[in-house]
Design a protein around this motif. Structure first.
Motif, PDB file in Angstrom:
ATOM      1  N   PRO A  23       3.462 -21.967  21.956  1.00 50.39           N
ATOM      2  CA  PRO A  23       2.219 -21.399  21.447  1.00 50.39           C
ATOM      3  C   PRO A  23       2.444 -20.222  20.496  1.00 50.39           C
ATOM      4  O   PRO A  23       3.396 -19.458  20.657  1.00 50.39           O
ATOM      5  N   ILE A  24       1.555 -20.092  19.531  1.00 51.06           N
ATOM      6  CA  ILE A  24       1.606 -18.981  18.587  1.00 51.06           C
ATOM      7  C   ILE A  24       1.617 -17.651  19.352  1.00 51.06           C
ATOM      8  O   ILE A  24       2.364 -16.742  19.012  1.00 51.06           O
ATOM      9  N   THR A  25       0.820 -17.574  20.422  1.00 56.07           N
ATOM     10  CA  THR A  25       0.740 -16.340  21.211  1.00 56.07           C
ATOM     11  C   THR A  25       2.033 -16.043  21.960  1.00 56.07           C
ATOM     12  O   THR A  25       2.191 -14.960  22.503  1.00 56.07           O
ATOM     13  N   ARG A  26       2.937 -17.013  21.994  1.00 56.43           N
ATOM     14  CA  ARG A  26       4.209 -16.847  22.703  1.00 56.43           C
ATOM     15  C   ARG A  26       5.383 -16.839  21.731  1.00 56.43           C
ATOM     16  O   ARG A  26       6.522 -17.060  22.117  1.00 56.43           O
ATOM     17  N   GLY A  27       5.095 -16.639  20.448  1.00 55.38           N
ATOM     18  CA  GLY A  27       6.158 -16.543  19.457  1.00 55.38           C
ATOM     19  C   GLY A  27       6.406 -17.800  18.649  1.00 55.38           C
ATOM     20  O   GLY A  27       7.310 -17.839  17.831  1.00 55.38           O
ATOM     21  N   GLY A  28       5.604 -18.832  18.882  1.00 55.23           N
ATOM     22  CA  GLY A  28       5.759 -20.068  18.127  1.00 55.23           C
ATOM     23  C   GLY A  28       5.227 -19.915  16.711  1.00 55.23           C
ATOM     24  O   GLY A  28       4.593 -18.922  16.372  1.00 55.23           O
ATOM     25  N   ASP A  29       5.498 -20.920  15.899  1.00 54.65           N
ATOM     26  CA  ASP A  29       5.037 -20.874  14.516  1.00 54.65           C
ATOM     27  C   ASP A  29       4.300 -22.169  14.174  1.00 54.65           C
ATOM     28  O   ASP A  29       4.091 -23.015  15.035  1.00 54.65           O
ATOM     29  N   ASN A  30       3.908 -22.296  12.915  1.00 52.26           N
ATOM     30  CA  ASN A  30       3.173 -23.474  12.460  1.00 52.26           C
ATOM     31  C   ASN A  30       4.075 -24.537  11.847  1.00 52.26           C
ATOM     32  O   ASN A  30       3.596 -25.434  11.166  1.00 52.26           O
ATOM     33  N   SER A  31       5.369 -24.461  12.107  1.00 53.27           N
ATOM     34  CA  SER A  31       6.293 -25.443  11.536  1.00 53.27           C
ATOM     35  C   SER A  31       6.041 -26.823  12.141  1.00 53.27           C
ATOM     36  O   SER A  31       5.520 -26.957  13.253  1.00 53.27           O
ATOM     37  N   LEU A  32       6.429 -27.845  11.403  1.00 51.80           N
ATOM     38  CA  LEU A  32       6.281 -29.217  11.869  1.00 51.80           C
ATOM     39  C   LEU A  32       7.052 -29.439  13.171  1.00 51.80           C
ATOM     40  O   LEU A  32       6.597 -30.175  14.055  1.00 51.80           O
ATOM     41  N   GLU A  33       8.200 -28.784  13.295  1.00 49.26           N
ATOM     42  CA  GLU A  33       9.029 -28.940  14.494  1.00 49.26           C
ATOM     43  C   GLU A  33       8.353 -28.362  15.736  1.00 49.26           C
ATOM     44  O   GLU A  33       8.697 -28.724  16.855  1.00 49.26           O
ATOM     45  N   ASN A  34       7.400 -27.463  15.552  1.00 51.56           N
ATOM     46  CA  ASN A  34       6.715 -26.826  16.674  1.00 51.56           C
ATOM     47  C   ASN A  34       5.331 -27.418  16.930  1.00 51.56           C
ATOM     48  O   ASN A  34       4.558 -26.866  17.695  1.00 51.56           O
ATOM     49  N   CYS A  35       5.017 -28.521  16.302  1.00 49.52           N
ATOM     50  CA  CYS A  35       3.688 -29.123  16.466  1.00 49.52           C
ATOM     51  C   CYS A  35       3.811 -30.551  16.979  1.00 49.52           C
ATOM     52  O   CYS A  35       4.725 -31.285  16.612  1.00 49.52           O
TER      53      CYS A  35
END
Length: 75
Positions: A23-35
């Motif tokens: 999650p973005i709130t947990r340090g994630g980003d909007n990259s394809l690898e993270n979705c």
């Protein structure tokens, strides 16, 4: 759905959502690898949990309700 294996109908955008694996709130980003694509109900229930936290919660719910849960061996 990357979490449940449920088939997603890409022609019905109201039936699925894009989930941030970390999650973005947990340090994630909007990259394809993270979705990943999930069903709407799964993404809403996962909220800001990591995949591991979500699976652990699902396991607790199932076990509390009398189900036995074990991880299958790798295919």
């Amino acid at each position: 759905c990357y979490l449940t294996g449920t088939e997603i109908d890409l022609e019905n955008p109201k039936s699925y959502q894009l989930d941030h694996i970390v999650p973005i709130t947990r340090g994630g980003d909007n990259s394809l690898e993270n979705c990943g694509l999930t069903t709407k109900i799964v993404n809403m229930s996962k909220t800001n949990m990591t995949v591991e936290e979500y699976i652990s919660l699902c396991k607790k719910v199932l076990e509390y309700n009398g189900f036995s849960v074990s991880k299958l061996a790798d295919k």
